[in-house]
Scaffold this active site. Structure first.
Site, PDB file in Angstrom:
ATOM      1  CG  ASP A  54       1.739  -9.925   9.970  1.00 48.33           C
ATOM      2  OD1 ASP A  54       3.014  -9.549   9.379  1.00 48.33           O
ATOM      3  OD2 ASP A  54       1.990  -9.929  11.212  1.00 48.33           O
ATOM      4  CB  ALA A  60      -0.695   0.152   1.141  1.00 52.34           C
ATOM      5  CG  ASP A 109      -0.609  -2.729   3.967  1.00 57.77           C
ATOM      6  OD1 ASP A 109       0.300  -2.217   3.417  1.00 57.77           O
ATOM      7  OD2 ASP A 109      -1.056  -2.560   4.994  1.00 57.77           O
ATOM      8  N   GLY A 167       0.232   1.306  -3.228  1.00 53.31           N
ATOM      9  CA  GLY A 167      -0.077   0.618  -4.500  1.00 53.31           C
ATOM     10  C   GLY A 167       0.801   0.967  -5.562  1.00 53.31           C
ATOM     11  N   GLY A 168       1.532   1.988  -5.522  1.00 54.17           N
ATOM     12  CA  GLY A 168       2.406   2.499  -6.472  1.00 54.17           C
ATOM     13  C   GLY A 168       3.308   1.802  -7.441  1.00 54.17           C
ATOM     14  CB  CYS A 205      12.208   5.361   1.353  1.00 52.32           C
ATOM     15  SG  CYS A 205      11.051   5.336   2.627  1.00 52.32           S
TER      16      CYS A 205
END
EC number: 2.1.1.176
Length: 433
Positions: free
Chosen positions: A301, A253, A274, A255-256, A371
């Protein structure tokens, strides 16, 4: 003047909501969708909010040197906005202080004199206050990072830490990815010229744009163009899905990256999962909008991937992480983060990886990405996985030549802070022999 007051009051409320846990980019978009601001007003609001958040520790230091305690929460936000204008923006100082007094009368009439006096004190004594910053805390206060984080950066990146800290205080830029199945590069670039949008940088199908005019176009509204950073796009591209393979996007999520998998490749099936129901709802909305027959959404999970009872050819593990690489877009994240958070995230990342390993076919491949540039969450984890699982081998991560990167000793890559546009990211690719 009335509209200007209303805009400043909106900024006060925005900052208050962000301080109470909302993400700055989400709240800005929410306000922009609800209120009829001009483009110039949107730019002003965005600029003020970002400057305050990115310089919060220093701004609060100046306020704290001038007054012991600001009891009213929104009055403090007003002071922060005003200090940001006085020292980080081209403003008429007298006008800023006058406006602050007028807005204080609306927020709390009894505080107008207090606001005026505090700002006058800061303006008069700023150089003195700067000289009084303790030497041991200077980098933390001046650059507005928690001291523990500055210390950690010195350990992880002793040669580059100062430049890295400065780089993540710079502005971020809008980036979008076009669906190459629906529109050619030539037509997309022609469209950008027609809507008077300059291209700052591009990586594959991802373009960094000077303005947000793309949002008014039909191809954005119908979903042929989506918001995506090149760093996450490169993580997907390195997955290298072959026709007919079964793929998992384990922490997918909103979802990109799942959408990028479907548009870049042709998997037999993509399963996106997710743990949160409200996020699974977002994934299902995405599925409904694009109607891919090979796209399946499940509530699951990521530490229990084996519950899906499927063996996968490819797995994308874009891990829950500290998010340090997106501080240009979400600068408020750094103020709530602690060393314990990073330790807990590292434990979670290990659990997710170990679960994914069990569900990866022999010969299957995984992309591990975050990230963040924290070595605890990246290089140290990859070292642990390679030592624990002898049948795992590292594969080369492929990047375009125009992306500055640092390769660690295990073959993982950090998308460097020297890239002016991309998010800070880590990508490692592994194969199960």
């Amino acid at each position: 003047m009335i509209k200007k007051k209303n805009i400043k009051l909106d900024i006060v409320n925005l900052l208050d909501e962000i301080q109470n846990g909302k993400y700055s980019n989400i709240q800005l978009n929410y306000y922009f969708s609800k209120k009829n601001y001009t483009k110039k007003e949107k730019m002003f609001i965005t600029n003020v909010v970002n400057i305050v958040i990115k310089n919060l520790i220093y701004i609060d230091y100046l306020i704290g040197k001038s007054v012991r305690n600001v009891k009213k929460r929104k009055i403090k936000q007003l002071l922060r906005i005003s200090v940001a204008q006085l020292f980080f923006m081209e403003s008429d100082n007298a006008g800023v202080i006058f406006e602050a007094g007028e807005i204080a009368k609306i927020l709390n009439p009894h505080q107008a004199g207090f606001v005026n006096a505090t700002l006058q004190t800061i303006l008069k004594n700023k150089e003195k206050f700067d000289e009084e910053i303790p030497k041991d805390n200077r980098e933390s206060i001046v650059l507005s990072y928690p001291q523990w984080f500055v210390n950690k950066m010195k350990i992880d990146y002793p040669d580059d830490y100062l430049e890295m800290l400065k780089s993540y205080k710079k502005r971020s830029y809008l980036s979008v990815r076009f669906d190459k199945n629906k529109i050619t590069r030539e037509k997309f670039e022609e469209l950008l010229k027609n809507i008077k949008t300059d291209v700052l940088f591009s990586v594959g199908e991802v373009y960094y744009l000077l303005n947000a005019n793309i949002f008014d176009t039909e191809i954005y509204k119908n979903g042929d163009v989506v918001i995506q950073d090149a760093s996450s796009y490169l993580a997907v591209r390195n997955l290298g899905v072959k026709d007919g393979e079964t793929v998992l996007d384990a922490c997918s999520a909103p979802g990109g990256k799942s959408l990028a998998i479907l548009q870049l490749f042709n998997p037999k099936k993509l399963i996106s999962t997710d743990i949160h129901e409200h996020k699974v709802k977002l994934l299902n909305e995405l599925k409904g909008k694009y109607d891919y027959s090979n796209f399946e959404v499940k509530l699951n999970d990521a530490t229990q991937i084996e519950n899906l009872d499927i063996m996968f050819d490819k797995i994308l593990l874009d891990m829950p992480c500290s998010g340090l690489g997106v501080l240009r877009k979400k600068p408020e994240k750094i103020y709530d983060l602690t060393t314990n958070d990073i330790k807990n995230l590292k434990k979670l990342q290990k659990k997710i990886f170990e679960s994914a390993y069990k569900s990866l076919k022999n010969g299957g491949e995984m992309v591990y990405s975050t990230c963040t540039f924290s070595k605890n969450e990246n290089t140290n984890n990859i070292q642990y996985f390679l030592e624990k699982y002898e049948d795992l081998e590292i594969m080369e991560v492929e990047l375009p030549e125009n992306i500055d990167n640092i390769r660690d000793e295990f073959g993982g890559i950090y998308i460097s802070y020297k890239n002016e546009y991309l998010d800070g990211f880590y990508i490692a690719k592994l194969r199960k022999k």
